[in-house]
Design a protein around this motif. Structure first.
Motif, mmCIF file in Angstrom:
data_model
loop_
_atom_site.group_PDB
_atom_site.id
_atom_site.type_symbol
_atom_site.label_atom_id
_atom_site.label_comp_id
_atom_site.label_asym_id
_atom_site.label_seq_id
_atom_site.Cartn_x
_atom_site.Cartn_y
_atom_site.Cartn_z
ATOM 1 N N TRP A 53 0.835 -1.207 0.000
ATOM 2 C CA TRP A 53 0.000 0.000 0.000
ATOM 3 C C TRP A 53 0.868 1.256 0.000
ATOM 4 O O TRP A 53 0.597 2.220 -0.735
ATOM 5 C CB TRP A 53 -0.909 -0.015 1.228
ATOM 6 C CG TRP A 53 -1.602 1.292 1.456
ATOM 7 C CD1 TRP A 53 -2.728 1.748 0.848
ATOM 8 C CD2 TRP A 53 -1.181 2.349 2.345
ATOM 9 N NE1 TRP A 53 -3.045 3.009 1.304
ATOM 10 C CE2 TRP A 53 -2.111 3.404 2.212
ATOM 11 C CE3 TRP A 53 -0.117 2.488 3.239
ATOM 12 C CZ2 TRP A 53 -2.011 4.574 2.953
ATOM 13 C CZ3 TRP A 53 -0.005 3.674 3.960
ATOM 14 C CH2 TRP A 53 -0.943 4.690 3.807
ATOM 15 N N LEU A 54 1.941 1.265 0.815
ATOM 16 C CA LEU A 54 2.803 2.447 0.899
ATOM 17 C C LEU A 54 3.511 2.704 -0.425
ATOM 18 O O LEU A 54 3.636 3.859 -0.862
ATOM 19 C CB LEU A 54 3.822 2.252 2.030
ATOM 20 C CG LEU A 54 4.647 3.475 2.443
ATOM 21 C CD1 LEU A 54 3.740 4.626 2.874
ATOM 22 C CD2 LEU A 54 5.618 3.112 3.562
ATOM 23 N N ASN A 55 3.967 1.648 -1.083
ATOM 24 C CA ASN A 55 4.595 1.809 -2.401
ATOM 25 C C ASN A 55 3.620 2.403 -3.408
ATOM 26 O O ASN A 55 3.973 3.286 -4.207
ATOM 27 C CB ASN A 55 5.095 0.455 -2.920
ATOM 28 C CG ASN A 55 6.301 -0.060 -2.163
ATOM 29 O OD1 ASN A 55 7.093 0.724 -1.653
ATOM 30 N ND2 ASN A 55 6.436 -1.374 -2.083
ATOM 31 N N GLN A 56 2.380 1.905 -3.398
ATOM 32 C CA GLN A 56 1.371 2.433 -4.320
ATOM 33 C C GLN A 56 1.132 3.914 -4.058
ATOM 34 O O GLN A 56 0.978 4.704 -4.988
ATOM 35 C CB GLN A 56 0.066 1.652 -4.160
ATOM 36 C CG GLN A 56 0.117 0.231 -4.693
ATOM 37 C CD GLN A 56 -1.139 -0.552 -4.369
ATOM 38 O OE1 GLN A 56 -1.749 -0.382 -3.313
ATOM 39 N NE2 GLN A 56 -1.545 -1.427 -5.273
ATOM 40 N N LEU A 57 1.105 4.290 -2.781
ATOM 41 C CA LEU A 57 0.855 5.687 -2.423
ATOM 42 C C LEU A 57 1.979 6.600 -2.894
ATOM 43 O O LEU A 57 1.735 7.686 -3.440
ATOM 44 C CB LEU A 57 0.692 5.797 -0.901
ATOM 45 C CG LEU A 57 0.487 7.206 -0.339
ATOM 46 C CD1 LEU A 57 -0.857 7.771 -0.772
ATOM 47 C CD2 LEU A 57 0.585 7.177 1.191
ATOM 48 N N LEU A 58 3.232 6.169 -2.704
ATOM 49 C CA LEU A 58 4.373 7.057 -2.951
ATOM 50 C C LEU A 58 4.844 7.052 -4.401
ATOM 51 O O LEU A 58 5.210 8.108 -4.930
ATOM 52 C CB LEU A 58 5.537 6.678 -2.032
ATOM 53 C CG LEU A 58 5.296 6.883 -0.531
ATOM 54 C CD1 LEU A 58 6.510 6.431 0.263
ATOM 55 C CD2 LEU A 58 4.973 8.339 -0.211
ATOM 56 N N ILE A 59 4.864 5.897 -5.057
ATOM 57 C CA ILE A 59 5.438 5.834 -6.403
ATOM 58 C C ILE A 59 4.486 5.243 -7.431
ATOM 59 O O ILE A 59 4.839 5.135 -8.609
ATOM 60 C CB ILE A 59 6.767 5.047 -6.412
ATOM 61 C CG1 ILE A 59 6.555 3.584 -5.970
ATOM 62 C CG2 ILE A 59 7.810 5.739 -5.536
ATOM 63 C CD1 ILE A 59 7.778 2.710 -6.155
ATOM 64 N N GLY A 60 3.283 4.841 -7.008
ATOM 65 C CA GLY A 60 2.311 4.301 -7.953
ATOM 66 C C GLY A 60 2.653 2.921 -8.464
ATOM 67 O O GLY A 60 2.112 2.482 -9.479
ATOM 68 N N GLU A 61 3.543 2.192 -7.763
ATOM 69 C CA GLU A 61 3.942 0.839 -8.162
ATOM 70 C C GLU A 61 3.274 -0.177 -7.237
ATOM 71 O O GLU A 61 3.258 0.000 -6.022
ATOM 72 C CB GLU A 61 5.454 0.660 -8.057
ATOM 73 C CG GLU A 61 6.249 1.406 -9.106
ATOM 74 C CD GLU A 61 6.398 0.605 -10.394
ATOM 75 O OE1 GLU A 61 5.896 -0.534 -10.463
ATOM 76 O OE2 GLU A 61 7.022 1.137 -11.322
ATOM 77 N N THR A 62 2.758 -1.250 -7.816
ATOM 78 C CA THR A 62 2.224 -2.351 -7.030
ATOM 79 C C THR A 62 3.256 -3.462 -6.986
ATOM 80 O O THR A 62 3.517 -4.118 -7.996
ATOM 81 C CB THR A 62 0.909 -2.877 -7.628
ATOM 82 O OG1 THR A 62 -0.060 -1.826 -7.645
ATOM 83 C CG2 THR A 62 0.363 -4.038 -6.803
ATOM 84 N N VAL A 63 3.849 -3.651 -5.830
ATOM 85 C CA VAL A 63 4.836 -4.712 -5.626
ATOM 86 C C VAL A 63 4.292 -5.622 -4.536
ATOM 87 O O VAL A 63 4.186 -5.226 -3.382
ATOM 88 C CB VAL A 63 6.214 -4.144 -5.232
ATOM 89 C CG1 VAL A 63 7.215 -5.269 -4.981
ATOM 90 C CG2 VAL A 63 6.734 -3.201 -6.321
ATOM 91 N N HIS A 64 3.939 -6.839 -4.914
ATOM 92 C CA HIS A 64 3.265 -7.742 -3.983
ATOM 93 C C HIS A 64 4.203 -8.269 -2.896
ATOM 94 O O HIS A 64 3.763 -8.561 -1.792
ATOM 95 C CB HIS A 64 2.662 -8.929 -4.741
ATOM 96 C CG HIS A 64 1.587 -8.535 -5.703
ATOM 97 N ND1 HIS A 64 1.869 -8.142 -7.002
ATOM 98 C CD2 HIS A 64 0.241 -8.463 -5.564
ATOM 99 C CE1 HIS A 64 0.739 -7.850 -7.612
ATOM 100 N NE2 HIS A 64 -0.262 -8.029 -6.781
ATOM 101 N N ASP A 65 5.484 -8.404 -3.206
ATOM 102 C CA ASP A 65 6.434 -9.009 -2.271
ATOM 103 C C ASP A 65 7.655 -8.101 -2.116
ATOM 104 O O ASP A 65 8.765 -8.442 -2.513
ATOM 105 C CB ASP A 65 6.852 -10.394 -2.786
ATOM 106 C CG ASP A 65 7.446 -11.275 -1.698
ATOM 107 O OD1 ASP A 65 7.620 -10.790 -0.567
ATOM 108 O OD2 ASP A 65 7.734 -12.449 -1.981
ATOM 109 N N SER A 66 7.442 -6.936 -1.508
ATOM 110 C CA SER A 66 8.498 -5.924 -1.449
ATOM 111 C C SER A 66 9.619 -6.299 -0.489
ATOM 112 O O SER A 66 10.683 -5.672 -0.504
ATOM 113 C CB SER A 66 7.910 -4.567 -1.038
ATOM 114 O OG SER A 66 7.284 -4.652 0.227
ATOM 115 N N THR A 67 9.425 -7.303 0.367
ATOM 116 C CA THR A 67 10.515 -7.734 1.245
ATOM 117 C C THR A 67 11.315 -8.895 0.656
ATOM 118 O O THR A 67 12.241 -9.390 1.291
ATOM 119 C CB THR A 67 9.989 -8.151 2.636
ATOM 120 O OG1 THR A 67 9.202 -9.329 2.516
ATOM 121 C CG2 THR A 67 9.168 -7.037 3.267
#
Length: 243
Positions: free
Chosen positions: A145-159
């Motif tokens: 959710w934070l990635n989508q908010l800041l850069i508009g990217e959907t990354v399902h497994d950011s860790t």
């Protein structure tokens, strides 16, 4: 980029004496099967067990860090090695056995096809294999959710620490790579620097050795600390872009 590009697989290692040899041997088997021009670099992050002596016996290169730098510092050392030695592609794979070497061709494919600058192996696309703990999955959903908010990217497994970078990305992470828990922070770094991020589905295993640094009791602290790091990076890079 092609399968004949020079590839460096960087394996950070901290107290993984029971897993590190198998990780290296699995990578060698995939290299021989696929015909890759692939080298292996193990970064020993000041292990206190028998990891270093095992690494020295393996047919791979290694860096032995004099102090414990954490995953971010260990990987930054590896990326600088990749940059200075002219590798076309750098891959991160954990030393605890979670990332099967057989999934390496899947992670490399978007780089070979020049569809991405950053390729991330995700366990949450096909949802097969080891899915991590409930508390960690909640944190991963929060970072999505934070990635989508800041850069508009959907990354399902950011860790996910199973990643491949092309030469352009190697040049960027040679200059700067986040410390401590770099995977979620670097997503924002890559997005703001205009890199193409692609996720691919992979199956992961439960760790064969060691204990995660992120457990239930530290999950809230981890989320808060990483969130602050992400926000600070966002404003720092945004300020640079608008000067």
């Amino acid at each position: 980029m092609t399968p004949q590009s020079r590839i460096l697989v960087i394996v950070p290692c901290y107290n993984e004496q029971g897993a590190i040899a198998n990780v290296v041997h699995e990578l060698m088997a995939v290299r021989d099967r696929e015909g890759y021009k692939l080298d292996i670099l193990v970064v020993n992050d000041c292990s206190t067990d028998n990891s270093l002596s095992i690494i020295r016996s393996l047919p791979c290169s290694y860096l032995n860090l004099p102090v414990n730098l954490g995953i971010g510092g260990a990987m930054h050392s590896g990326y600088r090695y990749a940059y200075q030695n002219g590798y076309d592609i750098a891959v991160q794979m954990d030393g605890d056995g979670q990332h099967p070497a057989n999934e390496l061709p899947t992670v490399l494919q978007p780089i070979f096809q020049q569809e991405a600058d950053v390729s991330i192996g995700s366990r949450f696309i096909s949802r097969e294999g080891f899915q991590s703990s409930f508390s960690r999955r909640l944190g991963i959903q929060y970072f999505r959710w934070l990635n989508q908010l800041l850069i508009g990217e959907t990354v399902h497994d950011s860790t996910s620490g199973f990643r491949a970078f092309n030469r352009r990305t190697i040049e960027i992470v040679n200059r700067y790579y986040p410390d401590e828990y770099p995977e979620p922070e670097s997503i924002v770094q890559f997005g703001l620097q205009g890199l193409r991020i692609r996720e691919v589905p992979v199956r992961m295993r439960n760790r064969a050795e060691g204990v995660s640094s992120i457990n239930t009791s530290r999950a809230l602290y981890y989320m808060l600390k990483v969130s602050l790091g992400i926000v600070f990076m966002y404003f720092r890079l945004n300020n640079k872009r608008h000067r």
